[in-house]
Scaffold this active site. Structure first.
Site, PDB file in Angstrom:
ATOM      1  N   SER A 181       0.854  -1.186   0.000  1.00 35.48           N
ATOM      2  CA  SER A 181       0.000   0.000   0.000  1.00 35.48           C
ATOM      3  C   SER A 181       0.887   1.232   0.000  1.00 35.48           C
ATOM      4  CB  SER A 181      -0.955  -0.037   1.206  1.00 35.48           C
ATOM      5  OG  SER A 181      -1.884   1.019   1.143  1.00 35.48           O
ATOM      6  N   HIS A 191      -2.587  -1.122  -3.304  1.00 36.10           N
ATOM      7  CA  HIS A 191      -3.689  -0.174  -3.154  1.00 36.10           C
ATOM      8  C   HIS A 191      -3.389   1.084  -3.966  1.00 36.10           C
ATOM      9  CE1 HIS A 191      -4.390  -2.087   1.068  1.00 36.10           C
ATOM     10  NE2 HIS A 191      -4.908  -2.821   0.100  1.00 36.10           N
ATOM     11  N   MET A 204      -0.355   1.194   5.100  1.00 37.60           N
ATOM     12  CA  MET A 204      -1.209   1.530   6.236  1.00 37.60           C
ATOM     13  C   MET A 204      -2.175   0.396   6.522  1.00 37.60           C
ATOM     14  SD  MET A 204      -2.226   5.408   5.090  1.00 37.60           S
ATOM     15  CE  MET A 204      -3.780   5.249   5.987  1.00 37.60           C
ATOM     16  N   ASP A 245      -4.615  -4.714   6.032  1.00 37.72           N
ATOM     17  CA  ASP A 245      -4.996  -5.552   4.895  1.00 37.72           C
ATOM     18  C   ASP A 245      -3.843  -6.472   4.507  1.00 37.72           C
ATOM     19  OD1 ASP A 245      -6.656  -6.509   2.854  1.00 37.72           O
ATOM     20  OD2 ASP A 245      -5.812  -5.098   1.394  1.00 37.72           O
TER      21      ASP A 245
END
Length: 352
Positions: free
Chosen positions: A167, A193, A286, A289
Protein backbone atom coordinates in the site's frame (compact mmCIF):
# COMPACT_ATOMS: atom_id res chain seq x y z
CA UNK A 1 -2.85 13.54 23.72
CA UNK A 2 -1.22 13.63 20.28
CA UNK A 3 -1.27 17.02 18.52
CA UNK A 4 -3.28 17.22 15.27
CA UNK A 5 -1.39 16.76 12.01
CA UNK A 6 -0.62 20.21 10.60
CA UNK A 7 -1.25 20.41 6.84
CA UNK A 8 -0.57 22.89 4.06
CA UNK A 9 -2.91 22.52 1.06
CA UNK A 10 -1.36 23.46 -2.31
CA UNK A 11 -3.54 23.66 -5.44
CA UNK A 12 -4.00 26.33 -8.11
CA UNK A 13 -7.79 26.00 -7.96
CA UNK A 14 -9.50 27.89 -5.09
CA UNK A 15 -12.44 25.49 -5.38
CA UNK A 16 -10.20 22.44 -5.05
CA UNK A 17 -8.31 23.99 -2.13
CA UNK A 18 -11.65 24.59 -0.42
CA UNK A 19 -12.81 21.01 -1.01
CA UNK A 20 -9.59 19.49 0.29
CA UNK A 21 -9.61 21.81 3.32
CA UNK A 22 -13.23 20.91 4.13
CA UNK A 23 -12.52 17.17 3.92
CA UNK A 24 -9.46 17.45 6.16
CA UNK A 25 -11.07 19.76 8.72
CA UNK A 26 -13.85 17.21 9.21
CA UNK A 27 -11.25 15.11 11.05
CA UNK A 28 -10.45 16.52 14.51
CA UNK A 29 -6.94 15.09 14.33
CA UNK A 30 -6.05 17.18 11.26
CA UNK A 31 -5.35 20.91 11.30
CA UNK A 32 -5.17 22.78 7.97
CA UNK A 33 -2.72 25.54 8.82
CA UNK A 34 -2.61 27.20 5.40
CA UNK A 35 -3.29 27.16 1.67
CA UNK A 36 -1.22 28.09 -1.38
CA UNK A 37 -2.06 28.52 -5.07
CA UNK A 38 1.37 27.98 -6.60
CA UNK A 39 4.93 26.91 -5.79
CA UNK A 40 6.10 30.36 -4.74
CA UNK A 41 3.25 30.76 -2.25
CA UNK A 42 3.81 27.22 -1.05
CA UNK A 43 7.52 27.78 -0.51
CA UNK A 44 6.87 30.84 1.63
CA UNK A 45 4.09 29.07 3.54
CA UNK A 46 6.33 26.09 4.32
CA UNK A 47 8.97 28.46 5.74
CA UNK A 48 6.44 30.40 7.83
CA UNK A 49 4.10 27.63 8.97
CA UNK A 50 6.40 24.58 9.19
CA UNK A 51 3.62 22.08 8.40
CA UNK A 52 3.92 18.36 9.13
CA UNK A 53 2.48 17.41 5.73
CA UNK A 54 1.84 19.08 2.36
CA UNK A 55 -0.89 18.07 -0.11
CA UNK A 56 0.32 19.00 -3.58
CA UNK A 57 -1.39 19.33 -6.95
CA UNK A 58 0.45 18.02 -10.02
CA UNK A 59 -0.56 20.71 -12.53
CA UNK A 60 0.15 24.27 -11.35
CA UNK A 61 1.26 27.50 -13.04
CA UNK A 62 4.90 28.67 -13.12
CA UNK A 63 6.29 25.45 -11.61
CA UNK A 64 4.47 22.12 -11.79
CA UNK A 65 4.04 19.80 -8.84
CA UNK A 66 6.84 17.44 -9.88
CA UNK A 67 9.41 20.22 -10.10
CA UNK A 68 8.31 21.64 -6.77
CA UNK A 69 8.31 18.21 -5.12
CA UNK A 70 11.88 17.65 -6.31
CA UNK A 71 12.91 20.95 -4.72
CA UNK A 72 11.16 20.04 -1.46
CA UNK A 73 12.97 16.70 -1.32
CA UNK A 74 16.32 18.35 -2.01
CA UNK A 75 16.02 21.36 0.28
CA UNK A 76 13.37 20.66 2.93
CA UNK A 77 12.46 16.93 2.89
CA UNK A 78 9.01 16.26 4.37
CA UNK A 79 5.92 14.09 3.76
CA UNK A 80 4.01 15.17 0.63
CA UNK A 81 0.74 13.66 -0.58
CA UNK A 82 0.03 14.17 -4.28
CA UNK A 83 -3.51 15.06 -5.39
CA UNK A 84 -3.94 14.09 -9.03
CA UNK A 85 -6.55 13.83 -11.74
CA UNK A 86 -7.56 10.26 -12.55
CA UNK A 87 -6.18 10.30 -16.08
CA UNK A 88 -3.36 8.46 -17.81
CA UNK A 89 -1.30 11.64 -17.82
CA UNK A 90 -2.11 12.32 -14.18
CA UNK A 91 -1.23 8.75 -13.21
CA UNK A 92 2.14 8.89 -14.98
CA UNK A 93 3.03 12.13 -13.22
CA UNK A 94 1.89 10.82 -9.84
CA UNK A 95 3.97 7.66 -10.23
CA UNK A 96 6.98 9.83 -11.02
CA UNK A 97 6.22 11.83 -7.86
CA UNK A 98 6.10 8.68 -5.74
CA UNK A 99 9.51 7.71 -7.09
CA UNK A 100 10.88 11.17 -6.27
CA UNK A 101 9.77 10.72 -2.68
CA UNK A 102 6.07 11.60 -2.26
CA UNK A 103 4.46 9.79 0.65
CA UNK A 104 1.29 8.74 -1.17
CA UNK A 105 -1.33 9.89 -3.66
CA UNK A 106 -5.08 10.43 -3.89
CA UNK A 107 -7.24 11.07 -6.91
CA UNK A 108 -9.26 14.23 -7.41
CA UNK A 109 -12.99 13.57 -7.04
CA UNK A 110 -15.17 12.54 -9.95
CA UNK A 111 -18.91 13.32 -10.38
CA UNK A 112 -20.94 11.12 -8.07
CA UNK A 113 -18.10 10.19 -5.71
CA UNK A 114 -19.57 9.21 -2.34
CA UNK A 115 -16.29 9.96 -0.54
CA UNK A 116 -14.33 12.72 -2.28
CA UNK A 117 -10.58 12.21 -1.79
CA UNK A 118 -11.18 8.81 -0.18
CA UNK A 119 -9.00 8.25 2.87
CA UNK A 120 -6.99 11.48 2.48
CA UNK A 121 -7.31 12.38 6.17
CA UNK A 122 -6.01 8.96 7.22
CA UNK A 123 -3.09 9.29 4.83
CA UNK A 124 -2.28 12.73 6.19
CA UNK A 125 -2.23 11.41 9.75
CA UNK A 126 -0.07 8.45 8.75
CA UNK A 127 2.30 10.79 6.93
CA UNK A 128 2.59 13.04 9.97
CA UNK A 129 3.54 10.16 12.24
CA UNK A 130 5.61 8.29 9.69
CA UNK A 131 8.95 7.03 10.88
CA UNK A 132 10.47 7.61 7.47
CA UNK A 133 13.48 9.91 7.65
CA UNK A 134 13.08 12.57 4.99
CA UNK A 135 16.80 13.13 4.48
CA UNK A 136 18.20 13.35 0.99
CA UNK A 137 21.64 14.88 0.51
CA UNK A 138 21.82 13.95 -3.16
CA UNK A 139 19.15 14.17 -5.86
CA UNK A 140 17.28 10.94 -6.51
CA UNK A 141 18.78 9.01 -9.41
CA UNK A 142 16.39 7.99 -12.19
CA UNK A 143 15.37 4.36 -11.89
CA UNK A 144 16.96 2.33 -14.69
CA UNK A 145 16.33 -1.18 -15.99
CA UNK A 146 18.85 -3.72 -14.68
CA UNK A 147 21.91 -4.15 -16.88
CA UNK A 148 21.43 -7.92 -16.96
CA UNK A 149 17.73 -7.71 -17.80
CA UNK A 150 17.81 -10.75 -20.07
CA UNK A 151 20.23 -12.90 -18.08
CA UNK A 152 18.25 -15.89 -16.85
CA UNK A 153 20.94 -18.57 -16.88
CA UNK A 154 21.70 -18.13 -13.16
CA UNK A 155 18.10 -18.84 -12.13
CA UNK A 156 15.69 -21.65 -12.90
CA UNK A 157 12.20 -21.28 -11.48
CA UNK A 158 10.40 -24.08 -9.71
CA UNK A 159 6.63 -24.48 -9.52
CA UNK A 160 5.86 -21.80 -6.99
CA UNK A 161 3.54 -18.78 -7.26
CA UNK A 162 4.54 -15.47 -5.67
CA UNK A 163 1.88 -13.19 -4.15
CA UNK A 164 2.77 -9.65 -3.02
CA UNK A 165 0.68 -7.07 -1.18
CA UNK A 166 1.54 -3.39 -0.68
CA UNK A 167 0.00 0.00 0.00
CA UNK A 168 1.54 3.33 1.02
CA UNK A 169 5.14 3.37 -0.19
CA UNK A 170 4.51 0.40 -2.43
CA UNK A 171 5.53 2.03 -5.71
CA UNK A 172 9.13 2.46 -4.61
CA UNK A 173 9.13 -0.87 -2.76
CA UNK A 174 7.78 -2.89 -5.68
CA UNK A 175 10.29 -1.37 -8.10
CA UNK A 176 13.09 -2.34 -5.71
CA UNK A 177 11.83 -5.91 -5.35
CA UNK A 178 10.87 -6.60 -8.95
CA UNK A 179 14.07 -5.22 -10.46
CA UNK A 180 15.81 -8.20 -8.85
CA UNK A 181 13.62 -10.62 -10.83
CA UNK A 182 15.08 -12.29 -13.96
CA UNK A 183 13.18 -12.57 -17.21
CA UNK A 184 12.10 -16.12 -16.24
CA UNK A 185 10.75 -15.20 -12.80
CA UNK A 186 8.03 -17.28 -11.12
CA UNK A 187 4.40 -16.29 -11.89
CA UNK A 188 3.74 -13.31 -9.61
CA UNK A 189 0.46 -11.68 -8.60
CA UNK A 190 0.34 -8.30 -6.86
CA UNK A 191 -2.28 -6.22 -5.10
CA UNK A 192 -1.15 -2.62 -4.58
CA UNK A 193 -3.69 -0.17 -3.15
CA UNK A 194 -4.08 2.54 -5.81
CA UNK A 195 -6.80 4.75 -7.27
CA UNK A 196 -8.58 3.58 -10.43
CA UNK A 197 -6.61 4.10 -13.66
CA UNK A 198 -3.26 4.38 -11.85
CA UNK A 199 -2.44 0.67 -11.97
CA UNK A 200 -2.38 0.49 -15.77
CA UNK A 201 0.23 3.25 -15.86
CA UNK A 202 2.11 1.60 -13.00
CA UNK A 203 2.13 -1.76 -14.79
CA UNK A 204 3.49 -0.06 -17.91
CA UNK A 205 6.14 1.68 -15.80
CA UNK A 206 7.18 -1.57 -14.14
CA UNK A 207 7.27 -3.30 -17.50
CA UNK A 208 9.79 -0.74 -18.75
CA UNK A 209 11.93 -1.04 -15.62
CA UNK A 210 11.92 -4.79 -15.02
CA UNK A 211 13.13 -7.82 -16.95
CA UNK A 212 9.90 -9.90 -16.75
CA UNK A 213 6.66 -8.97 -18.50
CA UNK A 214 4.44 -6.84 -16.20
CA UNK A 215 0.79 -6.26 -17.03
CA UNK A 216 -2.46 -5.24 -15.41
CA UNK A 217 -4.33 -8.43 -14.57
CA UNK A 218 -7.27 -9.44 -16.74
CA UNK A 219 -9.93 -12.00 -15.91
CA UNK A 220 -8.86 -15.45 -17.09
CA UNK A 221 -5.21 -14.56 -17.77
CA UNK A 222 -3.11 -17.69 -17.26
CA UNK A 223 -0.28 -17.51 -14.76
CA UNK A 224 2.94 -17.98 -16.70
CA UNK A 225 6.64 -18.04 -15.92
CA UNK A 226 8.19 -14.66 -16.66
CA UNK A 227 4.97 -12.70 -16.05
CA UNK A 228 3.83 -10.39 -13.26
CA UNK A 229 0.14 -9.48 -12.86
CA UNK A 230 -0.99 -6.28 -11.09
CA UNK A 231 -4.54 -6.01 -9.72
CA UNK A 232 -6.56 -3.20 -11.38
CA UNK A 233 -6.89 -0.34 -8.91
CA UNK A 234 -10.18 0.41 -7.21
CA UNK A 235 -12.33 -1.78 -9.44
CA UNK A 236 -12.34 -5.48 -8.62
CA UNK A 237 -10.54 -7.92 -6.35
CA UNK A 238 -7.79 -10.08 -7.82
CA UNK A 239 -7.82 -13.79 -7.02
CA UNK A 240 -6.09 -16.81 -8.47
CA UNK A 241 -8.06 -19.90 -9.41
CA UNK A 242 -7.66 -23.03 -11.51
CA UNK A 243 -9.76 -25.07 -13.88
CA UNK A 244 -7.22 -26.55 -16.26
CA UNK A 245 -4.39 -24.18 -15.24
CA UNK A 246 -3.84 -21.44 -12.65
CA UNK A 247 -5.22 -18.09 -13.81
CA UNK A 248 -6.29 -14.64 -12.62
CA UNK A 249 -9.87 -13.99 -11.57
CA UNK A 250 -11.32 -10.51 -11.11
CA UNK A 251 -14.27 -10.36 -8.73
CA UNK A 252 -17.00 -7.74 -8.32
CA UNK A 253 -17.31 -7.78 -4.54
CA UNK A 254 -17.58 -5.22 -1.78
CA UNK A 255 -14.34 -3.78 -0.37
CA UNK A 256 -12.52 -5.90 2.21
CA UNK A 257 -10.67 -4.11 5.02
CA UNK A 258 -11.81 -0.92 3.29
CA UNK A 259 -10.00 -1.83 0.08
CA UNK A 260 -10.84 -3.03 -3.39
CA UNK A 261 -8.69 -4.74 -4.49
CA UNK A 262 -7.78 -6.29 -1.15
CA UNK A 263 -4.53 -8.04 -0.33
CA UNK A 264 -6.38 -10.46 1.96
CA UNK A 265 -8.62 -11.59 -0.91
CA UNK A 266 -5.56 -12.30 -3.06
CA UNK A 267 -3.61 -14.07 -0.31
CA UNK A 268 -6.61 -16.22 0.69
CA UNK A 269 -7.01 -17.47 -2.86
CA UNK A 270 -3.30 -18.22 -3.27
CA UNK A 271 -3.31 -20.17 0.00
CA UNK A 272 -6.22 -22.28 -1.24
CA UNK A 273 -4.82 -22.83 -4.73
CA UNK A 274 -1.10 -23.22 -4.13
CA UNK A 275 -0.55 -23.86 -0.41
CA UNK A 276 3.06 -24.88 0.14
CA UNK A 277 3.85 -24.02 -3.48
CA UNK A 278 3.51 -20.31 -2.79
CA UNK A 279 5.55 -17.45 -1.41
CA UNK A 280 3.65 -14.58 0.22
CA UNK A 281 5.19 -11.13 0.68
CA UNK A 282 3.76 -8.15 2.57
CA UNK A 283 5.34 -4.74 2.00
CA UNK A 284 4.94 -1.23 3.39
CA UNK A 285 1.41 0.06 3.91
CA UNK A 286 -1.21 1.53 6.24
CA UNK A 287 -3.68 -0.59 8.14
CA UNK A 288 -3.90 -4.37 8.34
CA UNK A 289 -5.00 -5.55 4.90
CA UNK A 290 -3.12 -8.73 3.98
CA UNK A 291 -2.04 -9.70 7.50
CA UNK A 292 -4.72 -12.34 8.02
CA UNK A 293 -4.25 -13.63 4.47
CA UNK A 294 -0.50 -13.96 4.99
CA UNK A 295 -1.18 -15.98 8.15
CA UNK A 296 -3.48 -18.24 6.12
CA UNK A 297 -0.67 -18.67 3.58
CA UNK A 298 1.79 -19.64 6.30
CA UNK A 299 -0.67 -22.11 7.83
CA UNK A 300 -1.09 -23.64 4.36
CA UNK A 301 2.66 -24.29 4.18
CA UNK A 302 3.72 -21.30 2.09
CA UNK A 303 6.90 -19.38 2.79
CA UNK A 304 6.21 -15.83 3.97
CA UNK A 305 8.20 -12.59 4.02
CA UNK A 306 7.51 -9.22 5.65
CA UNK A 307 9.31 -5.93 5.09
CA UNK A 308 11.07 -4.73 8.23
CA UNK A 309 10.20 -1.54 10.10
CA UNK A 310 13.37 0.36 9.27
CA UNK A 311 12.81 0.24 5.50
CA UNK A 312 9.01 0.74 5.48
CA UNK A 313 7.45 4.07 4.57
CA UNK A 314 4.60 2.97 6.87
CA UNK A 315 5.11 -0.05 9.11
CA UNK A 316 1.43 -0.90 9.31
CA UNK A 317 0.47 -3.97 7.28
CA UNK A 318 3.84 -5.69 7.88
CA UNK A 319 3.64 -4.93 11.61
CA UNK A 320 0.20 -6.51 12.01
CA UNK A 321 1.29 -9.54 9.98
CA UNK A 322 4.42 -9.93 12.12
CA UNK A 323 2.44 -9.63 15.35
CA UNK A 324 -0.02 -12.28 14.14
CA UNK A 325 2.84 -14.71 13.50
CA UNK A 326 2.29 -14.62 9.74
CA UNK A 327 5.84 -13.53 8.86
CA UNK A 328 8.47 -16.26 8.59
CA UNK A 329 11.27 -13.93 7.47
CA UNK A 330 11.32 -10.21 8.26
CA UNK A 331 13.80 -8.51 5.93
CA UNK A 332 14.99 -5.10 4.73
CA UNK A 333 13.51 -4.08 1.40
CA UNK A 334 16.78 -4.47 -0.52
CA UNK A 335 16.99 -8.17 0.45
CA UNK A 336 13.43 -9.24 -0.35
CA UNK A 337 13.78 -9.77 -4.11
CA UNK A 338 16.76 -12.08 -3.72
CA UNK A 339 15.03 -14.00 -0.91
CA UNK A 340 11.98 -14.57 -3.12
CA UNK A 341 14.20 -16.01 -5.85
CA UNK A 342 15.97 -18.23 -3.34
CA UNK A 343 12.65 -19.62 -2.11
CA UNK A 344 11.23 -20.20 -5.60
CA UNK A 345 14.28 -21.61 -7.43
CA UNK A 346 14.10 -25.17 -8.68
CA UNK A 347 16.33 -27.61 -6.88
CA UNK A 348 19.15 -29.24 -8.78
CA UNK A 349 17.28 -32.50 -9.03
CA UNK A 350 14.45 -30.64 -10.76
CA UNK A 351 11.89 -30.76 -7.94
CA UNK A 352 10.61 -28.14 -5.50
Amino acid sequence: MTAPARVLVVDDSPTMRGLITAVLRADPDVDVVGQAGDAMEARNAIKQLNPDVVTLDIEMPNMNGLEFLDKIMRLRPMPVIMVSTLTHRGAEATLAALEIGAFDCVGKPQPGDARPFGDLAEKVKAAARSQRRYIRSEPASPVQPPANANAADAYRTGRKIVAIGASTGGVEALITVLQKFPVNCPPTVITQHMPPSFTRSFAERLNRLCAPRVEEATDGARLEIGKIYLAPGGERHLQVASTTAPCCRLLDRDPVNGHRPSVDVLFDSVAELAGRNAVGVILTGMGRDGAAGLLKLRHAGARTIGQNEKTCIVYGMPRVAYELGAVEHQLPLASIGEEILKLTAARKEGSD
